[in-house]
Design an enzyme around this catalytic site. Sequence first.
Site, PDB file in Angstrom:
ATOM      1  CG  HIS A 120      -1.793  -1.101   1.456  1.00 60.08           C
ATOM      2  ND1 HIS A 120      -1.690  -1.966   2.520  1.00 60.08           N
ATOM      3  CD2 HIS A 120      -2.863  -1.526   0.731  1.00 60.08           C
ATOM      4  CE1 HIS A 120      -2.658  -2.866   2.456  1.00 60.08           C
ATOM      5  NE2 HIS A 120      -3.381  -2.640   1.384  1.00 60.08           N
TER       6      HIS A 120
ATOM      7  N   GLY B  52      -2.748  -2.092  -7.253  1.00 62.35           N
ATOM      8  CA  GLY B  52      -1.595  -2.999  -7.317  1.00 62.35           C
ATOM      9  C   GLY B  52      -1.819  -4.138  -8.316  1.00 62.35           C
TER      10      GLY B  52
END
Length: 289
Positions: A37, A147
């Site tokens: 993150h 991601g």
Amino acid sequence: MKKITETADMQHLALKWKKKGCSTGFVPTMGALHEGHLSLIRTARKHHDYVVVSIFVNPLQFGPGEDYDSYPADLKGDVEKAEQAGADIVYAPSVKEMYPDTPALKMYVTEGMDVLCGRHRPGHFDGVVTVVMKLFQITQPDRAYFGQKDAQQAALIKKMAADFNLPVDIAVCRTIRERDGLAISSRNQNLTREERLHAPRLYESLQQAHALFLKGETDPAVLEAALHDYLQDAAGAAVEYAEVLSYPSLKGSLQDTKNVIFAAAVRFSRARLIDNLIVSADGKENGYV
Ligand code: AMP
């Protein structure tokens, strides 16, 4: 850095920035922030005037028997980490704030739900697109960062942005890994010590299937069978799926595709892990898409 819990406050601020001509980067997360993150937040920091990180464990994307109730949470730690990585705002609404009324409209995904997590988590991606659409309206980003680890999600969000003409760029960033190759995930903390030793085999198996592809094997059925075998031999976990598909279209044929995805999901006792490797059609690894 400011924490916002009210949707109206977040949207008001985002619209104010937009009016001033400022650019906003947005990183949606479910919290329990880790290096994966934080790399998205740091990347966003480089490109925008303002960076918003959302922390919201979205009940709509969890099925019965999944880990909604036990999903790791650490809001205080998350706010500190997000600030250090360069976020301006952490938007962390409650479930009631995100879904105050029973909706009269629903979003559901019509393509690609017969493969990968779409097949194994019915309704999951309907929940994902619903919350991401709402988050985009609330935070008004110029670009949102996702991601590659969740490659089916990234492909779907890109498609959603195209299908609905959303004025937001979708950036897909490379998967951040532990030193032993294991993709970093909030769910890794649910592995036992023994399982943690086995877990890197997930990525190793993807690499082995990729090596077979580089040697000239292009039949997806053969590649999938090999990937399944590598996983079964190595991971000490139940194989949920082992698939080799075109990317981002997620079709079974590798003919005329720009990219190929090797993807797998395995189940340990208290953690379901996913990972993937995406390469260009000539086999060279992209690292990101
Ligand atoms: P999550 O909190 O699991 O919903 O993830 C929020 C975002 O972080 C998603 O776009 C994920 O794909 C991304 N993400 C999760 N793990 C990693 C990782 N290891 N490397 C890069 N991005 C990640």
